[in-house]
Design an enzyme around this catalytic site. Structure first.
Site, PDB file in Angstrom:
ATOM      1  N   GLY A  63      25.146 -11.819  39.591  1.00  0.00           N
ATOM      2  CA  GLY A  63      24.896 -10.861  38.515  1.00  0.00           C
ATOM      3  C   GLY A  63      24.040  -9.721  39.019  1.00  0.00           C
ATOM      4  O   GLY A  63      24.020  -9.419  40.217  1.00  0.00           O
ATOM      5  N   SER A  64      23.307  -9.117  38.108  1.00  0.00           N
ATOM      6  CA  SER A  64      22.534  -7.934  38.460  1.00  0.00           C
ATOM      7  C   SER A  64      21.295  -8.295  39.292  1.00  0.00           C
ATOM      8  O   SER A  64      20.806  -9.430  39.244  1.00  0.00           O
ATOM      9  CB  SER A  64      22.081  -7.240  37.176  1.00  0.00           C
ATOM     10  OG  SER A  64      21.332  -8.159  36.397  1.00  0.00           O
ATOM     11  N   GLY A 103      18.528 -11.433  39.284  1.00  0.00           N
ATOM     12  CA  GLY A 103      18.112 -12.137  40.504  1.00  0.00           C
ATOM     13  C   GLY A 103      16.606 -12.110  40.716  1.00  0.00           C
ATOM     14  O   GLY A 103      16.022 -13.063  41.239  1.00  0.00           O
ATOM     15  N   GLU A 116      23.891 -13.655  44.520  1.00  0.00           N
ATOM     16  CA  GLU A 116      24.942 -12.659  44.765  1.00  0.00           C
ATOM     17  C   GLU A 116      24.731 -11.551  43.738  1.00  0.00           C
ATOM     18  O   GLU A 116      25.203 -11.636  42.609  1.00  0.00           O
ATOM     19  CB  GLU A 116      26.336 -13.293  44.581  1.00  0.00           C
ATOM     20  CG  GLU A 116      26.617 -14.460  45.514  1.00  0.00           C
ATOM     21  CD  GLU A 116      26.971 -14.042  46.929  1.00  0.00           C
ATOM     22  OE1 GLU A 116      27.184 -12.828  47.166  1.00  0.00           O
ATOM     23  OE2 GLU A 116      27.028 -14.919  47.801  1.00  0.00           O
ATOM     24  N   CYS A 144      31.370  -5.767  42.160  1.00  0.00           N
ATOM     25  CA  CYS A 144      30.112  -5.685  42.918  1.00  0.00           C
ATOM     26  C   CYS A 144      30.355  -4.898  44.197  1.00  0.00           C
ATOM     27  O   CYS A 144      29.441  -4.276  44.731  1.00  0.00           O
ATOM     28  CB  CYS A 144      29.583  -7.069  43.205  1.00  0.00           C
ATOM     29  SG  CYS A 144      30.814  -8.153  43.910  1.00  0.00           S
TER      30      CYS A 144
END
Ligand code: NAD
Length: 495
Positions: free
Chosen positions: A229-230, A234, A251, A285
């Protein structure tokens, strides 16, 4: 729509009457109301996963691979329907919805082979009559927290590897895409039924937002947290997992660039740029967000791009011929429009980027090209929409410095026919990203390679190569088959 739901086992009791409203990005209409997992249920769900782990770790890895093989078969059988649901729930065009399911099938194939290849090393021991080696063991429950833009593939990348490595999985999909997750679980259930004797609770699904995710992130009984995700997410998840010495596979966001050198095959570059910058409406992404072009060809390339952009079919992603579907929601469109305003304020010239009427109720936009005089603040941010910032360069050194001068480090590429430039870009003084390509755009990675990125992208690796090691614990073993007890480093300790 109901036919599609029922073909995937999504009966009305699963799609109606819940508290989580699911909207299709195509027209913004509510398509389901799903029951959310109460946070108070999470300890029991994690305990079930721990129980499943104790049984699953003892199943030989090639037998565990058989479950993943069956999952691949079931995915093949359901590809058309699941792909169509990805289109409905995430707004991807038909071929990308199907492509996402193909990626799930590919990782299953990869993981089946891997289930016979979970190997360690034998290492020379300094002591006579000793053997030293390393073995890899299952770790325990693996939480998979996934993003809306790859609503099902990310789960499969993690699950196929985690299962063959001997770990149960608890999946928390994006709250924007719970339907595709539920459909994937139905497919998994069919594979489990055919497999026969998998422990109960081996693969579980929990539905909800950050609070449900945080229950997994905070639990010592969940040794692996794979979160996609963003970067903002994270930054919360990473430290929480680290605090309890858990393992995280992060990720996160990307801000991917292409360097176009004077020798580049421009027609090929244009095709790669358009696919990677506007495909999935710029919501990958690995989407191309920054174009770093040699001054000598900048004008020519921007003109070619503007011409290519002018003819792109935008609209209903289900319709044949559409190349650009909707953004996920209106908030995402607003973020794009405000990023373009900021680009202008920072000296950029913006082409395109207007909101367009695709299907009423959806958030459709014209992809934008923003000609920038330098890498200003907005260019360093990941705006999850089809904005391509163009910057010029004179020397390769300067281009590489620009490419690396952003917080994120996911994917990158160079278009050049010059061997020295290509090799420099891939060398230690070149791209600082987890993925670096030559004469290929930054998006659309293959399953066989390790996937992930550096810096604010989080450092995790998934999919191919030896990414499986992220799902196992390494143990060093030394066996003494002699009748002596020599100590390492020649230490004497006679008693
Ligand atoms: P997001 O960060 O809003 O949400 C991702 C997931 O994290 C969701 O399931 C969400 O519920 C969960 N989450 C959010 N806060 C949490 C918390 N505090 N604790 C636990 N879980 C939490 O991201 P998004 O908008 O769904 O996806 C877009 C982003 O994902 C982009 O930045 C994109 O680059 C990134 N992405 C990265 C990769 C990669 O492999 N690097 C792949 C796909 C998407």
């Amino acid at each position: 729509m109901q036919d599609l739901f029922s073909s995937l086992g999504l009966t009305p009791d699963l799609t109606q009457g819940g508290t989580l409203a699911v909207r299709s990005p195509i027209d913004g209409a509510e398509i389901a109301r799903i029951a959310e997992t109460p946070v108070s249920d999470m300890p029991a769900i994690i305990a079930r996963s721990q129980t499943a782990f104790r049984a699953w770790r003892e199943v030989p890895a090639p037998r565990r691979g058989e479950l993943v093989r069956l999952l691949g078969e079931e995915l093949r059988a359901a590809k058309a329907e699941l792909g169509a649901l990805v289109t409905l729930e995430a707004g991807k065009i038909t071929s990308e919805g199907l492509g996402e399911v193909q990626e799930m099938i590919d990782i299953c194939d990869f993981a089946v082979g891997l289930s016979r290849q979970l190997y360690g090393l034998t290492i020379a021991s300094e002591r006579p009559g000793h053997r030293m080696m390393e073995t890899w063991h299952p770790m325990g429950p693996c939480a998979v927290i996934s993003a809306f833009n790859f609503p099902v593939a990310v789960w499969s990348w993690n699950t196929a590897l985690a299962l063959v490595c001997g770990n149960p999985v608890i999946w928390k999909p994006s709250e924007k895409t719970p339907l595709t997750a539920m459909a994937s679980m139905k497919i998994m259930e069919r594979a489990l039924a055919r497999f026969g004797d998998a422990p109960e609770g081996l693969v579980q699904l929990v539905i909800g937002g950050p609070a449900v995710g945080e229950a997994l992130v905070g639990s010592k009984d969940v040794p692996i947290v794979s979160a996609t995700g963003s970067t903002r997410m994270g930054r919360i998840v990473g430290p929480k997992v680290a605090e309890r010495f858990g393992r995280s596979i992060l990720e996160l966001g990307g801000n991917n660039a292409m360097i176009v050198a004077p020798s580049a095959d421009l027609d090929m570059a244009v095709r790669a740029i358009v696919f990677s910058a506007v495909g999935t409406a710029g919501q990958r992404c690995t989407s191309l967000r920054r174009l770093i072009v040699h001054h000598s060809i900048r004008k020519d390339l921007v003109a070619k791009l503007a011409a290519a952009y002018a003819s792109l079919p935008i609209g209903d992603p289900r319709k044949e011929g559409t190349l650009i579907g909707p953004l996920v929601d209106a908030a995402s469109r607003d973020r794009m429009l405000s990023a373009l305003e900021q680009a202008k304020a920072e000296g950029g010239t913006v082409h395109g980027g207007a909101a367009v009427e695709g299907v009423a109720g959806g958030a459709y936009v014209q992809p934008a090209i923003a000609d920038m005089s330098g890498q200003s603040a907005i260019v360093k941010e990941e705006t999850f929409a089809p904005i391509l910032y163009v910057m010029g360069y004179e020397t390769l050194e300067e281009a590489i410095a620009l490419q690396n001068d952003v917080p994120q480090g996911l994917s990158s590429c160079i278009f050049t026919l010059n061997l020295r430039e290509a090799e420099t870009f891939l060398s230690a003084v070149g791209s600082d990203c987890g993925i670096a390509n030559v004469n290929i755009g930054p998006s659309g990675a293959e399953i066989g390679g390790a996937f992930g990125g550096e810096k604010d992208t989080g450092g995790g690796r998934e999919s191919g190569s030896d990414a499986w090691k992220g799902y196992m614990r390494r143990q060093t073993n030394t066996v003494n088959y002699s009748a002596q007890l020599p100590l390492a480093q020649g230490v004497k300790f006679d008693i």
